[in-house]
Each structure stands twice: as structure tokens, then as C-alpha cells.
Design an enzyme around this catalytic site. Structure first.
Site, PDB file in Angstrom:
ATOM      1  N   HIS A 220      11.337  24.289   2.610  1.00  0.00           N
ATOM      2  CA  HIS A 220      11.563  25.057   3.842  1.00  0.00           C
ATOM      3  C   HIS A 220      13.081  25.132   4.056  1.00  0.00           C
ATOM      4  CE1 HIS A 220      10.785  26.827   7.653  1.00  0.00           C
ATOM      5  NE2 HIS A 220      10.230  25.822   8.322  1.00  0.00           N
ATOM      6  N   HIS A 259       8.727  33.442  -1.527  1.00  0.00           N
ATOM      7  CA  HIS A 259       8.367  33.298  -0.114  1.00  0.00           C
ATOM      8  C   HIS A 259       6.863  33.343   0.044  1.00  0.00           C
ATOM      9  CE1 HIS A 259       8.336  33.973   4.240  1.00  0.00           C
ATOM     10  NE2 HIS A 259       9.541  33.435   4.201  1.00  0.00           N
ATOM     11  N   ASP A 310      17.537  31.895   2.331  1.00  0.00           N
ATOM     12  CA  ASP A 310      18.345  30.713   2.036  1.00  0.00           C
ATOM     13  C   ASP A 310      19.340  30.897   0.892  1.00  0.00           C
ATOM     14  OD1 ASP A 310      17.578  28.911   3.976  1.00  0.00           O
ATOM     15  OD2 ASP A 310      15.754  28.373   2.917  1.00  0.00           O
TER      16      ASP A 310
HETATM   17  N1  ACO Z   1      11.188  29.158  -8.637  1.00  0.00           N
HETATM   18  C1  ACO Z   1      10.359  29.165  -9.713  1.00  0.00           C
HETATM   19  N2  ACO Z   1       9.045  29.449  -9.623  1.00  0.00           N
HETATM   20  C2  ACO Z   1       8.578  29.724  -8.399  1.00  0.00           C
HETATM   21  C3  ACO Z   1       9.366  29.748  -7.251  1.00  0.00           C
HETATM   22  C4  ACO Z   1      10.730  29.455  -7.407  1.00  0.00           C
HETATM   23  N3  ACO Z   1      11.569  29.449  -6.359  1.00  0.00           N
HETATM   24  N4  ACO Z   1       8.633  30.075  -6.182  1.00  0.00           N
HETATM   25  C5  ACO Z   1       7.387  30.247  -6.634  1.00  0.00           C
HETATM   26  N5  ACO Z   1       7.362  30.025  -7.973  1.00  0.00           N
HETATM   27  C6  ACO Z   1       6.199  30.100  -8.841  1.00  0.00           C
HETATM   28  C7  ACO Z   1       5.421  28.785  -8.742  1.00  0.00           C
HETATM   29  O1  ACO Z   1       5.867  27.831  -9.659  1.00  0.00           O
HETATM   30  C8  ACO Z   1       4.015  29.269  -9.000  1.00  0.00           C
HETATM   31  O2  ACO Z   1       3.893  29.493 -10.389  1.00  0.00           O
HETATM   32  P1  ACO Z   1       2.509  29.136 -11.137  1.00  0.00           P
HETATM   33  O3  ACO Z   1       1.490  30.040 -10.501  1.00  0.00           O
HETATM   34  O4  ACO Z   1       2.817  29.433 -12.567  1.00  0.00           O
HETATM   35  O5  ACO Z   1       2.262  27.671 -10.856  1.00  0.00           O
HETATM   36  C9  ACO Z   1       3.974  30.622  -8.315  1.00  0.00           C
HETATM   37  O6  ACO Z   1       5.316  31.112  -8.329  1.00  0.00           O
HETATM   38  C10 ACO Z   1       3.465  30.553  -6.876  1.00  0.00           C
HETATM   39  O7  ACO Z   1       4.270  29.621  -6.160  1.00  0.00           O
HETATM   40  P2  ACO Z   1       3.798  28.729  -4.938  1.00  0.00           P
HETATM   41  O8  ACO Z   1       4.742  27.600  -4.743  1.00  0.00           O
HETATM   42  O9  ACO Z   1       2.342  28.403  -5.080  1.00  0.00           O
HETATM   43  O10 ACO Z   1       3.918  29.791  -3.766  1.00  0.00           O
HETATM   44  P3  ACO Z   1       3.897  29.446  -2.240  1.00  0.00           P
HETATM   45  O11 ACO Z   1       3.538  30.670  -1.527  1.00  0.00           O
HETATM   46  O12 ACO Z   1       3.096  28.232  -1.963  1.00  0.00           O
HETATM   47  O13 ACO Z   1       5.417  29.021  -2.014  1.00  0.00           O
HETATM   48  C11 ACO Z   1       7.627  28.847  -1.509  1.00  0.00           C
HETATM   49  C12 ACO Z   1       6.366  29.690  -1.334  1.00  0.00           C
HETATM   50  C13 ACO Z   1       7.361  27.403  -1.058  1.00  0.00           C
HETATM   51  C14 ACO Z   1       8.737  29.406  -0.625  1.00  0.00           C
HETATM   52  C15 ACO Z   1       8.042  28.864  -3.000  1.00  0.00           C
HETATM   53  O14 ACO Z   1       8.367  30.180  -3.386  1.00  0.00           O
HETATM   54  C16 ACO Z   1       9.206  27.934  -3.271  1.00  0.00           C
HETATM   55  O15 ACO Z   1       8.995  26.730  -3.477  1.00  0.00           O
HETATM   56  N6  ACO Z   1      10.466  28.457  -3.261  1.00  0.00           N
HETATM   57  C17 ACO Z   1      11.603  27.596  -3.419  1.00  0.00           C
HETATM   58  C18 ACO Z   1      11.940  26.901  -2.100  1.00  0.00           C
HETATM   59  C19 ACO Z   1      12.568  27.836  -1.101  1.00  0.00           C
HETATM   60  O16 ACO Z   1      13.411  28.642  -1.429  1.00  0.00           O
HETATM   61  N7  ACO Z   1      12.176  27.665   0.164  1.00  0.00           N
HETATM   62  C20 ACO Z   1      12.711  28.467   1.263  1.00  0.00           C
HETATM   63  C21 ACO Z   1      11.634  29.284   1.894  1.00  0.00           C
HETATM   64  S1  ACO Z   1      12.289  30.500   2.999  1.00  0.00           S
HETATM   65  C22 ACO Z   1      12.875  29.644   4.331  1.00  0.00           C
HETATM   66  O17 ACO Z   1      12.495  28.555   4.630  1.00  0.00           O
HETATM   67  C23 ACO Z   1      13.931  30.371   5.133  1.00  0.00           C
END
Ligand code: ACO
Length: 380
Positions: A220, A259, A310
Site C-alpha cells: 500500500h 493496482h 507511488d
Molecule cells: N510487479 C510484478 N508483478 C506484479 C506486480 C508488480 N508490481 N503487481 C502485480 N504483479 C503480478 C503478480 O505477481 C501476479 O502474477 P501471477 O498471476 O503470475 O502470480 C499478478 O500480477 C496479479 O497480482 P496480484 O498481487 O494478485 O494483484 P492484486 O490486485 O492483489 O495486487 C497490488 C495489486 C497489491 C497493488 C500489486 O499490483 C502490487 O503488489 N504492486 C506493487 C506494490 C505497489 O505498488 N503498491 C501500491 C499500490 S497503489 C497505492 O497504494 C497508492
């Protein structure tokens, strides 16, 4: 909806809000009906905070009164200063804010003397003071005199009290825009935590403390700090391609990308990126912008993942001379406005938030006394 989609409450509508729309087709991101791009282009963070909490944009005189009130509410009590001087210099600034605001809740508890609206104003005004008092005490051996600073905006005050010099106009405005974009985002994890806490009938400070603890995580709010560390780890833009590709092969999450709600782009990212480009022109570290764009290119090509708020915000803060460990607390300084508005909204139409779980544990079984369990183990 499939079971996997429901994990983490993805796609589940858990309540009503009149505060913002996120990712709604044909509407986009709005705060109380105003498009985020218009607010970022023409409003200040203080106008936006007022809009969120008091429901309408302020008139000129309302804004003047509101800004003066915030300036007057910046000073922090001696008991709080003492606590900040007692905390370790190695503490995470998010823990400092969480603990500082919690102490304020004992000194100025929610009551007829301190209404919810007054607490909202107080916290928006003094969160930067709490953070910077602790920071200056440990980093520069200095007791910050908050009354010295008469800066009208939160952004200018923060940069001035942090660096000791009046910020460049572009830096002040860039941070102001970032604060606008961070202010509100519907039922994100930290806002939801605040609403759950307030739904139990708890007090304003407890809800804010829950939200800060929830925002702290790297999935987050903590993502902006991790994004900066990643960008700064490259000496040259031409090293980006191979490194990011190999991180993706190793299933490393690249912070600042992806996201839960947005699927193609985060509407806030381009606004921030444009400010980063402007700031980079006066920076000796301009190549960092090329590096960031290189990461963005590889992430889109390899994974169809786009920068969220971010990613470029990290560089925006960096070009404003803000140390990386203060990035997530800036998110708090801004999101306090959205959290406050959600706390007020939840209270106005409250019903305890209490979802249910699907049980996946043992079938029902009979209890065995300690004696029976012991003799069963000794005969094994
Ligand atoms: N880098 C690499 N792979 C990613 C990323 C990333 N940043 N985000 C998603 N993926 C991949 C996952 O590994 C997953 O792959 P898989 O299906 O092969 O296992 C797939 O995409 C789906 O990802 P999830 O984590 O299940 O998606 P979810 O909707 O739960 O997560 C989240 C959203 C938490 C924001 C995710 O994209 C993430 O962890 N991003 C990095 C952290 C981040 O930037 N957070 C800030 C959010 S915005 C804010 O707070 C203002």
C-alpha cells in the site's frame, strides 16, 4: 464471481460513499464529483481537504479562514515533544506518526471540547509538525520551533521546516499537487481499516491510528519508498532492461506498479510524471527520470503493468529534496483528509462492519483433557 476473485475482497462492494469514484467507466477518478485532473491543475491541497471534509469547495473567505486555522493548529504540545525526543532515532517515521497521533488522542481526546471536525483540522495541521520535530531532533540535533514558520500551504511548510530554506516555487507546487492526488481513493485498505474501526463506535484517533498502521505496508503506502530505492539502484538507464527482466523472471514484485482496481493505467500517474519531468530539468540527478521511464517501458512491454501513483511520486519527492524514509508519511499527511471524510461519512450512516469467513479448518471434534492428551503422547 469466482472464488479467486473474491480473495482479498477484490471486486466486492462493501458500502456506499459520496466521496470519490475510482476506475468507474466514463467517470474516472473524482472527488465529490470533481475530476481529479481539474483539481490537480487548479486547486490547492487545502481546497481539496476542505472539499472532502466539509463537502463543498470553499469560498475565498472560507478558504482564508481554513488556512489560517491550519497554520494556528500546527504547534504541538510539550508532552508530545517529550515523547518524540524519547523515541529512538532509528524508528520508522510511520511508527513515529502513529504513536505521536495516538498520544495526541490522550491529550486532546474526542469530546465536546474536541469535535470530530476539529480533530480532522488538527491532525491535517500538525502531522507534518510531529514528523519533522522528531526528524530534526535526531538528524540535526535541533528542536524545531514550529511557530517560526508562517508558510500558507502544507506543502511549503513541510519543505521549509524540513530543509530550513523556502522551497522553490516549482517544488512547493509539485508537492502540493502530489498531496491533492494522494488525498482520497475510495475504499482502499487504510481507509477501509479506518471505517471498520469507527463502525464499532470507537473514537476518531483510534480510526486514524488503524489507518496509519494499514498504510505502512509495502503493498500500500510503503511502495513509494521501495520504488525510490529501485530507481536509485541504477547508475545508468542502459542497465534497466536486463535487471528488471531478470527480477520479473525471479517473480520479484516491482514496487510502484500495478493496482487492484485500475487495469490499464492509474489516472494520477501522468500528472505526477509531468511534474517530475519539470523538476528534473533543474536537477543534477536528471538521469533518474530516464531510468524511471526505462523501468516503465520494460514493465509495460513484459507484463502489461503500468506505474501507479507511488512510482513517479517517489521521484517527485526526491526532486523536492525529501529523504526517502519520509515518503510514506507524506502519504499520511495528505490521506488524513480522505480518512477524516470517510470517518465522518461512516459515522453518519453507521452499521457495524462485520463480514463473515468461509471455514476451512478441522471438522467438529471432542475435547480431550490435558491428562488424556499427555498419556496419548507418551504411548506414541
Ligand atoms: N510487479 C510484478 N508483478 C506484479 C506486480 C508488480 N508490481 N503487481 C502485480 N504483479 C503480478 C503478480 O505477481 C501476479 O502474477 P501471477 O498471476 O503470475 O502470480 C499478478 O500480477 C496479479 O497480482 P496480484 O498481487 O494478485 O494483484 P492484486 O490486485 O492483489 O495486487 C497490488 C495489486 C497489491 C497493488 C500489486 O499490483 C502490487 O503488489 N504492486 C506493487 C506494490 C505497489 O505498488 N503498491 C501500491 C499500490 S497503489 C497505492 O497504494 C497508492
Amino acid at each position: 464471481m469466482t472464488e479467486t476473485e473474491q480473495t482479498g475482497l477484490a471486486g466486492i462492494i462493501v458500502g456506499d460513499t459520496a466521496l470519490s469514484t475510482v476506475g468507474k467507466a466514463g467517470i474516472g477518478l473524482t472527488y465529490r464529483g470533481y475530476d481529479i485532473h481539474e483539481l490537480a491543475a487548479s486547486a490547492t491541497f487545502e481546497e481539496v481537504a476542505y472539499l472532502l471534509i466539509y463537502r463543498e469547495l470553499p469560498s475565498e473567505s472560507e478558504l482564508k479562514t481554513y488556512c489560517s486555522r491550519l497554520v494556528a493548529l500546527r504547534a504541538i504540545p510539550n508532552e508530545l515533544k517529550l515523547l518524540l525526543e524519547t523515541m529512538p532515532g532509528s524508528a520508522h517515521p510511520m511508527d513515529v506518526l502513529r504513536t505521536g497521533i495516538s498520544l495526541l488522542g490522550t491529550l486532546e481526546p474526542e469530546s465536546t471540547k474536541h469535535s470530530a471536525y476539529q480533530i480532522a483540522d488538527r491532525l491535517i495541521a500538525c502531522a507534518p509538525s510531529i514528523l519533522l520535530y522528531w526528524y530534526q531532533f535526531y538528524r540535526n540535533n535541533k528542536r524545531l520551533d514550529i511557530t517560526q514558520y508562517a508558510d500558507k500551504t502544507t506543502a511549503d511548510f513541510f519543505l521549509h521546516a524540513l530543509t530550513g530554506k523556502k522551497p522553490e516555487q516549482e517544488q512547493g507546487r509539485a508537492l502540493d499537487v502530489a498531496l491533492i492526488l494522494y488525498a482520497e481513493h475510495e475504499f482502499n485498505a487504510s481507509t477501509f481499516a479506518a471505517r471498520v474501526t469507527i463502525s464499532t463506535g470507537s473514537d476518531f484517533y483510534s480510526a486514524v491510528v488503524s489507518a496509519i498502521g494499514t498504510l505502512r505496508g509495502p503493498l500500500h503506502g510503503g511502495a513509494n519508498e521501495e520504488a525510490m530505492r529501485l530507481i536509485a539502484s541504477f547508475q545508468m538507464p542502459n542497465l534497466v532492461e536486463a535487471t528488471i527482466k531478470s527480477m520479473l523472471v525471479d517473480k520479484v514484485k516491482i514496487m510502484g506498479f500495478g493496482h487492484r482496481v485500475y487495469k490499464i493505467s492509474d489516472p494520477r500517474s501522468d500528472v505526477v510524471k509531468a511534474w517530475v519531468e519539470t523538476l528534473s530539468k533543474n536537477s543534477s540527478e536528471a538521469p533518474l527520470f530516464d531510468i524511471a521511464q526505462g523501468i516503465e517501458k520494460v514493465m509495460w512491454r513484459e507484463k502489461k503493468l503500468f506505474p501507479n501513483l507511488d512510482f513517479y511520486s517517489a521521484l517527485l519527492f526526491h526532486f523536492c529534496d525529501i529523504p526517502t524514509l519520509l515518503f510514506t508519511p507524506i502519504f499520511v499527511m495528505s490521506r488524513l483528509s480522505g480518512w477524516s471524510a470517510h470517518i465522518l461519512e461512516q459515522r453518519a450512516h453507521n452499521r457495524l462492519i462485520r463480514p463473515e469467513a468461509k471455514y476451512i479448518g478441522m471438522e467438529k471434534r471432542s475435547f480431550k483433557s490435558l491428562k488424556d492428551r499427555t498419556s496419548a503422547t507418551s504411548t506414541k
